[in-house]
Motif scaffolding. Sequence first.
Motif, short mmCIF file in Angstrom:
data_model
loop_
_atom_site.label_atom_id
_atom_site.label_comp_id
_atom_site.label_asym_id
_atom_site.label_seq_id
_atom_site.Cartn_x
_atom_site.Cartn_y
_atom_site.Cartn_z
N PHE A 163 0.84 -1.20 0.00
CA PHE A 163 0.00 0.00 0.00
C PHE A 163 0.88 1.25 0.00
CE2 PHE A 163 -4.32 1.49 1.98
CZ PHE A 163 -4.55 2.27 0.85
N ASP A 164 1.95 1.25 0.79
CA ASP A 164 2.86 2.39 0.79
C ASP A 164 3.51 2.58 -0.58
OD1 ASP A 164 2.43 3.20 3.37
OD2 ASP A 164 4.22 2.25 4.21
N ALA A 165 3.89 1.48 -1.22
CA ALA A 165 4.50 1.58 -2.55
C ALA A 165 3.50 2.14 -3.57
CB ALA A 165 5.01 0.21 -3.00
N ALA A 196 3.69 5.64 -5.68
CA ALA A 196 3.51 5.69 -7.13
C ALA A 196 2.38 6.62 -7.53
CB ALA A 196 3.24 4.28 -7.66
N ALA A 197 1.42 6.83 -6.60
CA ALA A 197 0.28 7.69 -6.89
C ALA A 197 0.54 9.15 -6.53
CB ALA A 197 -0.95 7.19 -6.14
N ALA A 198 1.79 9.51 -6.25
CA ALA A 198 2.11 10.88 -5.84
C ALA A 198 1.57 11.94 -6.80
CB ALA A 198 3.61 11.02 -5.66
N PRO A 199 1.61 11.72 -8.12
CA PRO A 199 1.07 12.76 -9.02
C PRO A 199 -0.41 13.08 -8.77
CG PRO A 199 2.44 11.22 -10.25
CD PRO A 199 2.27 10.65 -8.88
N TYR A 200 -1.16 12.12 -8.22
CA TYR A 200 -2.58 12.35 -7.96
C TYR A 200 -2.79 13.28 -6.77
CZ TYR A 200 -3.83 8.71 -11.29
OH TYR A 200 -4.02 7.98 -12.44
N ALA A 201 -1.73 13.53 -5.99
CA ALA A 201 -1.86 14.44 -4.85
C ALA A 201 -2.27 15.83 -5.29
CB ALA A 201 -0.55 14.48 -4.07
N ALA A 202 -1.97 16.16 -6.54
CA ALA A 202 -2.38 17.48 -7.05
C ALA A 202 -3.89 17.63 -7.07
CB ALA A 202 -1.81 17.68 -8.46
N TYR A 203 -4.60 16.49 -7.11
CA TYR A 203 -6.06 16.51 -7.11
C TYR A 203 -6.66 16.26 -5.72
CZ TYR A 203 -5.04 15.95 -12.04
OH TYR A 203 -4.53 16.11 -13.32
#
Length: 269
Positions: free
Chosen positions: A212-214, A218-225
């Motif tokens: 889940f942490d990995a 990997a989903a860091a770009p979605y933090a912009a949303y």
Amino acid sequence: MVQPAGRVRRPLGALTRGTTAPNRLRRVDRWTAASYASLLRAAADPLVVDLGYGASPVTTLELAHRLRAVRPDVEVVGVEIDPSRVAAAAPYASPGVSFRLGGFELPLDGRSPVLVRALNVLRQYPEAEALAHWRTLCARLAPGGRLVEGTCDELGRRASWVALGPEGPRTLTLAARLAGLDRPGSLAERLPKALIHRNVGGEPVHDLLTAFDAAWDAAAPYAAYGARQRWARAAATLHERGWPVLDRPARWRLGELTVAWSAVAPREG
């Protein structure tokens, strides 16, 4: 109504700290009402137990309020092992909400609950003893009934719980207030007693949190949303990689993830 203390002898269990607060259990209540709406609606006797409600009956009252949105005639019984807590709750009893002195034996005059919620109750016990209490509670469920057992932090912002049926554990749910969450693995400190000491290499729950942490990284770009979109993307990644994720995006966006117990069950030996 409050059951007279003299009618219950030697409740099964030990006194808890009793700390609680309004809305502390809102996440598990929300999940329970959504997950078991059909169970409650179909129940001939919609009896629900809030086991170990603590020094204040507020979470029992909140549980009744939230479940009535699903089943208006639900009956919620708060069960506490401390006579002084039962006495303090007495003024808050009302039609459909009562308080009784007792423990894991569930003093219900021979009735079987369709749901039992036990949050922040088993954490104080050794793992083997906690598992024995699981079995005791599950044996008292109505056919098809469910036990929801877990733990949360003091404000209810981080939580996890196991849902069990008469046959044993079925699912694990992780839940969090996503604002301010650094990573899903932070929920390890709130794992239920059956799992909290299993968050080590070689154990399935450790594998889940690591994966889940990995996925979160990997989903860091979605933090912009927003954090909800990042959590949802990470949950979707777990599902795509073969983890038995049982819920769907509507629940993920609430900061939840539910997986089959088989994915996290402790290894023997």
